[in-house]
Design a protein around this motif. Structure first.
Motif, PDB file in Angstrom:
ATOM      1  N   ILE A 425      34.566  -2.495  56.749  1.00 18.75           N
ATOM      2  CA  ILE A 425      35.213  -1.876  55.593  1.00 18.75           C
ATOM      3  C   ILE A 425      35.624  -0.463  55.966  1.00 18.75           C
ATOM      4  CG2 ILE A 425      33.024  -1.029  54.646  1.00 18.75           C
ATOM      5  CD1 ILE A 425      34.199  -1.389  51.839  1.00 18.75           C
ATOM      6  N   LYS A 426      36.721   0.009  55.375  1.00 24.79           N
ATOM      7  CA  LYS A 426      37.141   1.402  55.490  1.00 24.79           C
ATOM      8  C   LYS A 426      37.190   1.979  54.078  1.00 24.79           C
ATOM      9  CE  LYS A 426      40.945   0.325  57.660  1.00 24.79           C
ATOM     10  NZ  LYS A 426      42.255   0.443  58.366  1.00 24.79           N
ATOM     11  N   GLU A 427      36.637   3.183  53.927  1.00 23.73           N
ATOM     12  CA  GLU A 427      36.562   3.767  52.588  1.00 23.73           C
ATOM     13  C   GLU A 427      36.909   5.251  52.645  1.00 23.73           C
ATOM     14  OE1 GLU A 427      36.260   3.541  48.596  1.00 23.73           O
ATOM     15  OE2 GLU A 427      35.950   1.854  49.962  1.00 23.73           O
ATOM     16  N   GLU A 428      37.762   5.707  51.720  1.00 20.79           N
ATOM     17  CA  GLU A 428      38.125   7.124  51.618  1.00 20.79           C
ATOM     18  C   GLU A 428      37.341   7.779  50.483  1.00 20.79           C
ATOM     19  OE1 GLU A 428      42.757   7.397  53.046  1.00 20.79           O
ATOM     20  OE2 GLU A 428      42.363   6.931  50.942  1.00 20.79           O
ATOM     21  N   TYR A 429      37.226   9.124  50.562  1.00 20.18           N
ATOM     22  CA  TYR A 429      36.616   9.864  49.458  1.00 20.18           C
ATOM     23  C   TYR A 429      37.345  11.183  49.272  1.00 20.18           C
ATOM     24  CZ  TYR A 429      34.146  12.622  53.044  1.00 20.18           C
ATOM     25  OH  TYR A 429      33.841  13.433  54.109  1.00 20.18           O
ATOM     26  N   GLU A 430      37.218  11.736  48.072  1.00 23.59           N
ATOM     27  CA  GLU A 430      37.881  12.986  47.718  1.00 23.59           C
ATOM     28  C   GLU A 430      36.954  14.155  48.036  1.00 23.59           C
ATOM     29  OE1 GLU A 430      41.033  14.960  46.901  1.00 23.59           O
ATOM     30  OE2 GLU A 430      41.144  12.932  46.031  1.00 23.59           O
ATOM     31  N   LEU A 431      37.402  15.058  48.927  1.00 20.49           N
ATOM     32  CA  LEU A 431      36.599  16.239  49.257  1.00 20.49           C
ATOM     33  C   LEU A 431      36.374  17.092  48.014  1.00 20.49           C
ATOM     34  CD1 LEU A 431      37.924  17.523  52.701  1.00 20.49           C
ATOM     35  CD2 LEU A 431      35.607  16.797  52.166  1.00 20.49           C
ATOM     36  N   GLY A 432      35.130  17.599  47.870  1.00 20.30           N
ATOM     37  CA  GLY A 432      34.811  18.478  46.756  1.00 20.30           C
ATOM     38  C   GLY A 432      34.418  17.756  45.489  1.00 20.30           C
ATOM     39  N   ASP A 433      34.288  16.433  45.527  1.00 20.45           N
ATOM     40  CA  ASP A 433      33.947  15.661  44.329  1.00 20.45           C
ATOM     41  C   ASP A 433      32.688  14.835  44.611  1.00 20.45           C
ATOM     42  OD1 ASP A 433      33.740  13.936  42.177  1.00 20.45           O
ATOM     43  OD2 ASP A 433      35.896  13.556  42.044  1.00 20.45           O
ATOM     44  N   ILE A 434      31.520  15.333  44.200  1.00 16.09           N
ATOM     45  CA  ILE A 434      30.259  14.652  44.497  1.00 16.09           C
ATOM     46  C   ILE A 434      30.242  13.255  43.897  1.00 16.09           C
ATOM     47  CG2 ILE A 434      27.766  14.703  44.075  1.00 16.09           C
ATOM     48  CD1 ILE A 434      27.822  17.688  44.341  1.00 16.09           C
ATOM     49  N   THR A 435      30.810  13.106  42.700  1.00 18.01           N
ATOM     50  CA  THR A 435      30.859  11.780  42.069  1.00 18.01           C
ATOM     51  C   THR A 435      31.628  10.809  42.944  1.00 18.01           C
ATOM     52  OG1 THR A 435      30.815  12.842  39.894  1.00 18.01           O
ATOM     53  CG2 THR A 435      31.477  10.527  39.974  1.00 18.01           C
ATOM     54  N   ILE A 450      26.753  -4.784  57.608  1.00 17.98           N
ATOM     55  CA  ILE A 450      27.072  -3.544  58.325  1.00 17.98           C
ATOM     56  C   ILE A 450      25.820  -3.051  59.046  1.00 17.98           C
ATOM     57  CG2 ILE A 450      27.731  -1.115  58.082  1.00 17.98           C
ATOM     58  CD1 ILE A 450      29.464  -1.875  55.735  1.00 17.98           C
ATOM     59  N   ASP A 451      25.966  -2.739  60.336  1.00 13.27           N
ATOM     60  CA  ASP A 451      24.839  -2.227  61.120  1.00 13.27           C
ATOM     61  C   ASP A 451      24.767  -0.708  61.096  1.00 13.27           C
ATOM     62  OD1 ASP A 451      23.842  -4.752  62.165  1.00 13.27           O
ATOM     63  OD2 ASP A 451      25.701  -4.819  63.323  1.00 13.27           O
ATOM     64  N   ILE A 452      25.933  -0.058  61.005  1.00  8.73           N
ATOM     65  CA  ILE A 452      25.954   1.400  60.994  1.00  8.73           C
ATOM     66  C   ILE A 452      27.245   1.884  60.356  1.00  8.73           C
ATOM     67  CG2 ILE A 452      27.022   1.644  63.287  1.00  8.73           C
ATOM     68  CD1 ILE A 452      25.089   4.061  63.712  1.00  8.73           C
ATOM     69  N   VAL A 453      27.167   2.999  59.669  1.00  4.15           N
ATOM     70  CA  VAL A 453      28.343   3.635  59.077  1.00  4.15           C
ATOM     71  C   VAL A 453      28.715   4.836  59.935  1.00  4.15           C
ATOM     72  CG1 VAL A 453      29.221   4.910  57.094  1.00  4.15           C
ATOM     73  CG2 VAL A 453      27.727   2.933  56.740  1.00  4.15           C
ATOM     74  N   ILE A 454      29.985   4.937  60.292  1.00  2.42           N
ATOM     75  CA  ILE A 454      30.501   6.127  60.979  1.00  2.42           C
ATOM     76  C   ILE A 454      31.341   6.890  59.971  1.00  2.42           C
ATOM     77  CG2 ILE A 454      31.980   6.983  62.827  1.00  2.42           C
ATOM     78  CD1 ILE A 454      31.152   4.588  64.483  1.00  2.42           C
ATOM     79  N   GLY A 455      30.952   8.140  59.728  1.00  2.00           N
ATOM     80  CA  GLY A 455      31.632   8.917  58.701  1.00  2.00           C
ATOM     81  C   GLY A 455      32.070  10.274  59.199  1.00  2.00           C
ATOM     82  N   ILE A 456      33.191  10.748  58.677  1.00  3.08           N
ATOM     83  CA  ILE A 456      33.646  12.117  58.933  1.00  3.08           C
ATOM     84  C   ILE A 456      33.298  12.958  57.713  1.00  3.08           C
ATOM     85  CG2 ILE A 456      35.663  13.592  59.271  1.00  3.08           C
ATOM     86  CD1 ILE A 456      36.951  11.408  60.865  1.00  3.08           C
ATOM     87  N   VAL A 457      32.653  14.094  57.957  1.00  6.28           N
ATOM     88  CA  VAL A 457      32.253  14.988  56.872  1.00  6.28           C
ATOM     89  C   VAL A 457      32.725  16.400  57.213  1.00  6.28           C
ATOM     90  CG1 VAL A 457      30.257  13.620  56.165  1.00  6.28           C
ATOM     91  CG2 VAL A 457      29.988  15.353  57.945  1.00  6.28           C
ATOM     92  N   PRO A 458      32.851  17.254  56.211  1.00  2.53           N
ATOM     93  CA  PRO A 458      33.260  18.647  56.480  1.00  2.53           C
ATOM     94  C   PRO A 458      32.270  19.354  57.398  1.00  2.53           C
ATOM     95  CG  PRO A 458      33.392  18.142  54.142  1.00  2.53           C
ATOM     96  CD  PRO A 458      32.695  16.995  54.780  1.00  2.53           C
ATOM     97  N   ASP A 459      32.720  20.406  58.059  1.00  3.77           N
ATOM     98  CA  ASP A 459      31.840  21.182  58.941  1.00  3.77           C
ATOM     99  C   ASP A 459      30.697  21.781  58.138  1.00  3.77           C
ATOM    100  OD1 ASP A 459      33.651  20.630  60.959  1.00  3.77           O
ATOM    101  OD2 ASP A 459      34.816  22.447  60.556  1.00  3.77           O
ATOM    102  N   GLY A 460      29.521  21.916  58.790  1.00  2.80           N
ATOM    103  CA  GLY A 460      28.354  22.473  58.108  1.00  2.80           C
ATOM    104  C   GLY A 460      27.714  21.425  57.219  1.00  2.80           C
TER     105      GLY A 460
END
Length: 745
Positions: A425-435, A450-460
């Motif tokens: 699966i591929k899933e997008e999210y809106e930056l700055g929106d915890i919900t 799914i064995d593992i999720v690879i995610g991109i997150v903001p720095d820090g």
């Protein structure tokens, strides 16, 4: 070429001479409490309202000057027994604290001359600090650009009396930062200090905690234990000079101390506790300018130690006691010296790896790959699909085909990992929106397999960012995850334009995926000692008084992870309760039996910090099962370092150097080649068992070479190192079952 191993400890020139102290009998009605804890607390309170030295030995209170037997606002009373001359060897603890007291009094008088002016060199409050930093140009001061922050040297030192009657001074100097801004300054400037870690600068005892409240009453209003906070300082503590010129409209603030209790304070008494990271954010130029004075090699440390001893000089109140200027011999401290050689590691194809060459594992293959093909889910911020594609293509090419940036790499073997290229699966999210973070994560967790999720997150790792919600939700769904920062993802996207910069990140990302899906990169070729199973224990502190025993991290004799276990239930205090010990070790034995078809015959338990658990429980539990066990405490925060003297030159010791006796040892587990600073040894102490310390030290060093998620090593053995990681990332780890996937990396 001669080499001599020494410890950062300095002996007194002569045995300590006995002196006379005032002795008080301690009485309390709180018999349900631990007596030793009560008398320690009493000494703390007496010290807080008296200017003299106050000490205790678990039975009596001792003071350097006669004090009033009536201590305000306490639940104990004192009976004066007169002034008595105390035997040094029968009162080692008291004399140790007495010497430390007189050292501090001496340091209060030391001055330094600069530009025809004299300045006090040390600030002696709850800690001894100095703004005067030793440099190649003598002692200098360092301030931030706005002059609000200063670099200070903190002197942690302890004194111990040994059986020869001499005093042994351990010195540990570190760097701290001081602000000339108080909490009151922050409040008047309109800043909100709630949640800030603060330190009471007026206290004689170390009082550090979290500011929890700015009260709606002032320092002249009635409080629980006095007419007002101002009256407490004026009438009870006799420190009216601190508050007489401060505004009566000053609001009281409340601070939760580390002891778990909340106390009222003047905001003018409190200053923020500044970390190096925080200072770098406030003034990056200042942080860079002081770098070389923060991380110091051993020769620089010892020069500062010697200057400190010169400042102590002769202590007249103790018969002109003086300390040697050179580190004492190891034998004086009751230790032997040794060197543990680095272990050989085994990886894929039965190949041998030398410590420090773990990067070659990508050329040989991993010791153990996951049993099945790894199925992946992706999650990334909206409008960053090109970044996630670059990241995933880089990972898959590297791990599956032995390629880097689209080209075959002679140092990467094909088939490192079996990864299913097409995502589940591929899933997008809106930056700055915890919900939206939670919505996206919930959708992803519903996909089976799914064995593992690879995610991109903001720095820090901002509190309002997606990292914590993602890791927590997927842990609840029993799915490990590999988070990659936007900055790292952009390196992959720019590809060859960045040269080989992304290769280092790929090493750690691939190792992280391996560990989180149940694989093992390398193991110890030959583990010393007759041990079947290693177990690491630690306790996580979630909030004051609420503790979770971390887990048992279980390894076989080669250091191969069998699984970790995080109990469900919380407890009060850091002592692991017997009901939880039962739960932990039942899971340990069941895990081992499932793997090998029989119980382990010999277990080595590594306890992070102090092992204050019930000894009788261990004896009964393992005795009934015919299992031999050893308990070893692994402590990382200690007061002294080791040094090598080579042909008269002081140097950093290499990894493996150690000193030891029958039950205790100090072991260097890191090399400082091409690094600033000096290595911090571990203190290894055997609490029970018959395994020789020489074997225990070898095992600890070997296990410190087994970090799965990186080619870089931890300072701790993997047993307590991973237990500690689980403590710090507890919410990201499934609970109540044994698991060999390293969610916490």
């Amino acid at each position: 070429m001669s080499k001599e191993l020494k410890m950062e400890v300095f002996a007194s020139k002569e045995p300590v001479k006995s002196v006379r102290l005032h002795v008080y009998e301690f009485h309390t009605s709180e018999l349900y409490e631990n007596k030793y804890r009560l008398i320690r607390s009493a000494a703390w309170k007496i010290r807080n309202v008296n200017a003299c030295g106050v000490f205790e030995d678990g039975s009596y209170i001792y003071t350097t000057e006669k004090i009033s037997e009536e201590i305000p606002n306490v639940n104990f009373r004192l009976t004066y027994l007169g002034e008595q001359e105390l035997s040094v060897l029968e009162h080692k603890k008291v004399y140790s604290e007495l010497i430390k007291h007189w050292i501090i009094q001496k340091l209060r008088t030391v001055k330094i001359q600069k530009n025809s002016k004299e300045y006090y060199k040390y600030a002696c409050r709850s800690n001894v600090t100095s703004r005067w930093i030793q440099t190649e140009k003598g002692f200098q001061t360092f301030y931030s650009g706005n002059r609000q922050i200063s670099l200070e040297r903190k002197y942690n030192f302890t004194v111990k009396i040994l059986d020869d009657g001499k005093a042994y001074l351990k010195i540990d100097t570190s760097s701290v930062f001081s602000s000339n801004q108080t909490v009151y300054d922050y409040i008047t400037q309109g800043m909100n200090p709630i949640g800030m870690e603060v330190k009471n600068e007026w206290g004689k005892n170390n009082q550090t905690g979290i500011l929890t409240e700015i009260c709606d009453y002032t320092v002249v209003d009635k409080i629980d234990f006095a007419d007002s906070l101002k009256a407490y300082y004026t009438d009870m503590k006799k420190e009216g000079y601190r508050v007489e010129n401060l505004p009566d409209q000053t609001p009281v603030v409340r601070v939760e101390l580390q002891a778990g209790k909340i106390y009222p304070y003047y905001p003018q008494a409190l200053k923020p506790v500044l970390t190096r990271e925080k200072v770098g954010q406030i003034d990056a130029r200042f942080s860079m300018a002081i770098e070389k004075y923060i991380k110091r090699d051993m020769i620089t440390r010892i020069e500062l130690d010697k200057d400190f001893i010169r400042d102590i000089g002769s202590i007249t109140r103790l018969g002109d006691l003086e300390f040697e200027n050179d580190m004492c011999n190891i034998k004086e401290l009751g230790y032997l010296k040794g060197k543990v050689e680095s272990p050989a590691l085994t990886c894929g194809q039965g190949k041998r790896l030398r410590c420090g060459e773990e990067f070659k594992v990508f050329n040989y293959g991993f010791y153990q790959k996951p049993d099945e093909k790894i199925k992946i889910g992706y999650i990334y911020p909206k409008n960053t699909v090109d970044l996630i594609k670059a990241v995933v293509n880089g990972i898959c090419e590297f791990a599956a085909y032995g390629k880097y940036q689209g080209e075959k790499d002679a140092y990467i073997i094909p088939g490192l990992l079996d990864i299913q290229m097409k995502p589940m699966i591929k899933e997008e999210y809106e930056l700055g929106d915890i919900t939206d973070y939670k919505r996206a994560a919930q959708r992803l967790r519903k996909v089976e397999g799914i064995d593992i999720v690879i995610g991109i997150v903001p720095d820090g790792m901002d509190e309002d960012g997606p990292y914590n919600p993602f890791k927590t939700i997927w842990a609840e769904a029993n799915i490990p995850s590999q988070m990659i920062s936007m900055k790292t993802a952009q390196l992959f996207y720019r590809g060859k334009r960045e040269g080989n910069k992304s290769k280092y990140y790929l090493h750690n990302i691939v190792l992280g995926i391996l560990g989180k899906t149940g694989g093992i990169p390398w193991v110890i070729k030959e583990m010393p000692g007759n041990v079947d199973c290693f177990v690491g224990l630690d306790v996580a502190t979630l909030e004051k008084g609420i503790h979770y025993p971390a887990c048992s991290v279980v390894f076989d004799k080669s250091g191969r992870l069998l699984g970790f276990y995080k109990p469900k239930s919380a407890q009060r205090g850091e002592k692991i309760e017997t009901r939880i010990l039962q739960d932990i070790f039942d899971q340990v034995l069941l895990s081992y039996e499932e793997k090998f078809g029989e119980r382990p015959k010999n277990i080595m338990i590594h306890r992070d910090g102090f092992s204050n658990e019930n000894d009788a429980w261990y004896e009964k539990y393992f005795g009934a099962k015919g299992i031999t066990y050893t308990i070893v405490e692994v402590r990382k925060n200690i007061s002294s370092k080791l040094a090598i003297i080579e042909d008269g030159v002081i140097k950093n010791p290499e990894m493996g150097y150690c000193i030891y006796n029958s039950n205790k040892g100090y072991l260097v587990t890191t090399n400082m080649k091409n690094k600033k600073g000096s290595p911090n040894p571990l203190l290894i102490e055997k609490k029970s068992g018959d395994v020789p310390m020489t074997i225990i030290l070898k095992q600890v060093l070997y296990l410190s070479q087994l970090h799965v998620g990186s080619t870089q090593k931890m300072r701790l053995p993997i047993t307590t190192g991973y237990a500690d990681k689980i403590c710090k990332n507890r919410e990201f780890v499934p609970e109540g079952k044994m698991d060999n996937r390293l969610f916490f990396l």
